[in-house]
Design a protein around this motif. Structure first.
Motif, short mmCIF file in Angstrom:
data_model
loop_
_atom_site.label_atom_id
_atom_site.label_comp_id
_atom_site.label_asym_id
_atom_site.label_seq_id
_atom_site.Cartn_x
_atom_site.Cartn_y
_atom_site.Cartn_z
N TRP A 118 21.47 47.45 42.07
CA TRP A 118 21.64 48.88 42.33
C TRP A 118 21.75 49.22 43.81
N GLY A 119 21.31 48.34 44.68
CA GLY A 119 21.32 48.61 46.10
C GLY A 119 22.65 48.36 46.78
N LYS A 120 23.51 47.55 46.14
CA LYS A 120 24.81 47.24 46.75
C LYS A 120 25.79 48.38 46.50
N PRO A 121 26.60 48.70 47.48
CA PRO A 121 27.61 49.72 47.25
C PRO A 121 28.71 49.18 46.31
N LYS A 122 29.19 50.03 45.44
CA LYS A 122 30.21 49.62 44.49
C LYS A 122 31.57 49.57 45.16
N PRO A 123 32.37 48.55 44.85
CA PRO A 123 33.69 48.43 45.50
C PRO A 123 34.69 49.43 44.97
N GLN A 168 17.85 45.36 44.85
CA GLN A 168 18.82 45.03 45.90
C GLN A 168 20.09 44.42 45.32
N GLU A 169 19.94 43.56 44.33
CA GLU A 169 21.08 42.84 43.79
C GLU A 169 21.99 43.73 42.95
#
Length: 93
Positions: free
Chosen positions: A88-93, A85-86
């Protein structure tokens, strides 16, 4: 000298039930670990009556290893889930 330590006293005001619910929401795998551990202990106590010719110490060692293995496995899965989640799960800005 300042006596402000930055510690919030609001956490000291909550009772055990609300603290457990708050911790379960923050880290859901802890709840799974506790439930699995309790289930293994209950199963071990149930099987204690019909263990046959197995020595008591061997039976208790097997139950200890099973409970400990479940908790370590659940902790590993939980840590992997939170790392996913921390990073790989976050969308890249």
């Amino acid at each position: 000298m300042s006596s402000d330590t930055g510690i919030s006293l609001s956490s000291y005001d909550e009772d055990q039930g609300s603290k457990l619910i708050r911790k379960a929401r923050e880290a859901p795998f802890v709840s799974i670990e506790m439930a699995g551990f309790a289930a293994i202990v209950a199963y071990g106590l149930y099987r204690l009556k019909s263990r046959g010719h197995t020595k008591m110490s061997v039976h208790l060692i097997h139950m200890h290893v099973a409970a400990q293995g479940f908790v370590v496995g659940a902790m590993t899965l939980g840590m992997g889930y939170f790392l996913y989640q921390e990073f790989w799960g976050k969308p890249k800005p």
